[in-house]
Design an enzyme around this catalytic site. Structure first.
Site, mmCIF file in Angstrom:
data_model
loop_
_atom_site.group_PDB
_atom_site.id
_atom_site.type_symbol
_atom_site.label_atom_id
_atom_site.label_comp_id
_atom_site.label_asym_id
_atom_site.label_seq_id
_atom_site.Cartn_x
_atom_site.Cartn_y
_atom_site.Cartn_z
ATOM 1 N N MET A 16 0.849 -1.193 0.000
ATOM 2 C CA MET A 16 0.000 0.000 0.000
ATOM 3 C C MET A 16 0.885 1.242 0.000
ATOM 4 S SD MET A 16 -3.286 -0.985 0.437
ATOM 5 C CE MET A 16 -4.009 -2.601 0.780
ATOM 6 N N ASP A 18 0.965 4.654 1.652
ATOM 7 C CA ASP A 18 0.330 5.311 2.795
ATOM 8 C C ASP A 18 0.202 6.809 2.544
ATOM 9 O OD1 ASP A 18 0.166 2.926 4.133
ATOM 10 O OD2 ASP A 18 1.969 3.250 5.343
ATOM 11 N N ASN A 48 5.237 -4.269 4.884
ATOM 12 C CA ASN A 48 5.810 -3.831 6.156
ATOM 13 C C ASN A 48 6.518 -4.980 6.861
ATOM 14 O OD1 ASN A 48 4.565 -1.363 5.672
ATOM 15 N ND2 ASN A 48 2.886 -1.720 7.101
ATOM 16 N N GLU A 143 -5.113 -8.411 3.839
ATOM 17 C CA GLU A 143 -5.264 -7.350 2.837
ATOM 18 C C GLU A 143 -5.209 -7.895 1.410
ATOM 19 O OE1 GLU A 143 -3.731 -3.496 5.432
ATOM 20 O OE2 GLU A 143 -2.336 -4.430 4.015
ATOM 21 N N ASN A 187 -4.131 -8.656 17.351
ATOM 22 C CA ASN A 187 -4.118 -7.772 18.515
ATOM 23 C C ASN A 187 -5.418 -8.004 19.285
ATOM 24 O OD1 ASN A 187 -6.137 -6.269 17.206
ATOM 25 N ND2 ASN A 187 -4.719 -4.687 16.518
ATOM 26 N N ASP A 251 3.960 7.631 16.947
ATOM 27 C CA ASP A 251 3.077 7.169 15.875
ATOM 28 C C ASP A 251 3.075 5.638 15.917
ATOM 29 O OD1 ASP A 251 1.702 6.545 13.560
ATOM 30 O OD2 ASP A 251 2.967 7.710 12.219
ATOM 31 N N GLY A 256 2.406 -3.137 14.733
ATOM 32 C CA GLY A 256 2.020 -4.541 14.723
ATOM 33 C C GLY A 256 2.719 -5.326 13.634
ATOM 34 N N ASP A 257 2.949 -4.689 12.490
ATOM 35 C CA ASP A 257 3.654 -5.365 11.393
ATOM 36 C C ASP A 257 5.134 -5.552 11.715
ATOM 37 O OD1 ASP A 257 1.288 -5.423 9.955
ATOM 38 O OD2 ASP A 257 1.685 -3.493 9.004
ATOM 39 N N SER A 296 9.531 4.288 9.966
ATOM 40 C CA SER A 296 9.782 4.280 11.408
ATOM 41 C C SER A 296 10.596 3.076 11.861
ATOM 42 C CB SER A 296 8.442 4.287 12.165
ATOM 43 O OG SER A 296 7.792 3.023 12.067
#
Length: 384
Positions: A16, A18, A48, A143, A187, A251, A256-257, A296
């Site tokens: 994707m 972002d 990711n 996804e 999660n 952020d 999670g990825d 990040s």
């Protein structure tokens, strides 16, 4: 990891672009607020997870489909820059996937996923990719179509590879996918949706709920709990609570990825599941201290530093002579004439000249995927 073969991770998942807007607070229904910043970046749960695994030193391949737009071109270049094998990437007419993301001053987010070409990731490509790449671990998410992930996981099960399913965005899990899943990594909200009941407030009740669900499905579970760490419940074994490092979150997008990618690397290295979860918690906590998704994540040097304590705790990756043999089956024997292919079909677009090592046909091409739009995007050594 320099003294052992790199763990092999195959991700069957999404890409994707972002589109991230930051604001002090997110708008209510019908409300407009003034934002503080806007950024674009590379995301998608599959990519990711692949990037995090690659930065931790794993050999990583991605099964995905992008559009014939500028986003697709940019993403293929990005994956190549990360050292990720794009042999099993396809291009189709239309839009690549995009994800508009809102992030508030606390670092919490809301995301809308527009799958685009991700909906055209094919089951036969996923299965062939597993057979060709011979991974230690195969990762999937929601996804892309679940039937595609199920095909990849089924091939992994036949080869003895471990399968890790991250059921996000939250949705019911198809029975045929559950049947070939070893580790389920939701999660807390995702767990509530797929289990049909939320996690209880107390720790003992949470363990009982997760264990009961895992036993009913026949899977091992890791439930990630944000800044509270994770609950690990391996099938038939005692549960463990793993604390998350204490950090100031900027952020949380993509955390999670980062966890899933690192967890998969730990498993592929032969770490105990709890140790693999500790590595996942460390990388996820590190990622929330910076803005962005893949942007990040720790770079390779910082990721190696995070990995080192988990390697030093003991328990080396078990040697598998077939996996570690450079002539292992995922490399294809190429005849002097003709083409080696896993699948036949039309429209194959090879984007880089393959090198054939051994034999006398060094100038001929070895094709790994023959489906429409599928093209090799990096040099690959094919051992005779």
């Amino acid at each position: 990891m320099t003294s052992m073969a790199a763990p092999r991770i195959l991700v069957v998942g999404s890409t994707m672009i972002d589109l991230v807007a930051y604001a002090e607070r997110l708008p209510d229904d019908g409300e407009t607020v003034i934002g503080t910043a806007y950024e674009t970046g590379f995301g998608g749960k599959g990519a990711n997870q692949a990037v995090m695994a690659a930065r931790l030193g794993a050999a990583v391949a991605l099964v995905n489909t992008v559009g014939d737009d500028a986003h697709g071109t940019a993403y293929l270049e990005k994956l190549a820059s990360e050292g990720i094998d794009t042999t099993f990437m396809r291009r189709v007419p239309g839009s690549s996937g995009v994800a508009p993301i809102w992030v508030d001053a606390r670092g919490t987010n809301r995301i809308i996923v527009v799958p685009g070409a991700n909906e055209q990731v094919l089951p036969e490509v996923a299965g062939a990719a597993v057979e060709a790449f011979r991974p230690d671990v195969v990762i999937g998410q929601f996804e892309i179509p679940q039937r595609t992930t199920a095909a990849g996981f089924a091939a992994a099960r036949r080869l003895g590879a471990t399968t890790v399913l991250n059921p996000a965005p939250a949705a019911p899990v198809a029975p045929e996918l559950l049947a070939v899943t070893d580790w389920l990594v939701p999660n807390a909200p995702e767990f509530g949706l797929i289990a049909g009941q939320p996690l209880e407030p107390s720790g003992a009740e949470q363990v009982a709920t997760v264990r009961s669900f895992g036993e009913r499905l026949g899977v091992s579970l890791v439930v990630t709990l944000g800044d509270r760490g994770a609950l690990v419940v391996p099938r038939g074994e005692a549960e463990t609570w793993v604390d998350a490092p204490s950090v100031v979150a900027v952020d949380t997008t993509g955390a999670g990825d980062a966890f899933v990618g690192a967890f998969a690397v730990g498993l592929a290295m032969g770490r105990a599941p709890v140790e693999a979860v500790r590595l996942g918690c460390a990388t996820a906590a590190d990622s929330v201290t910076r803005r962005g998704t893949q942007a990040s994540y720790a770079d390779r040097a910082a990721a190696a530093a995070m990995l080192r304590p988990h390697v030093d705790r003991g328990g080396s990756r078990m040697s598998d002579p077939e996996r570690d043999d450079p002539r292992r089956p995922h490399r294809f024997r190429v005849a002097d004439e003709g083409i080696a292919a896993v699948m036949s079909g039309s429209g194959f677009g090879e984007t880089n000249q393959d090198r054939l090592i051994g034999g006398t046909a060094a100038s001929r091409r070895a094709l790994v995927c023959g489906l429409p739009g599928c093209g090799r995007t990096r040099d690959d050594a094919i051992h005779a």
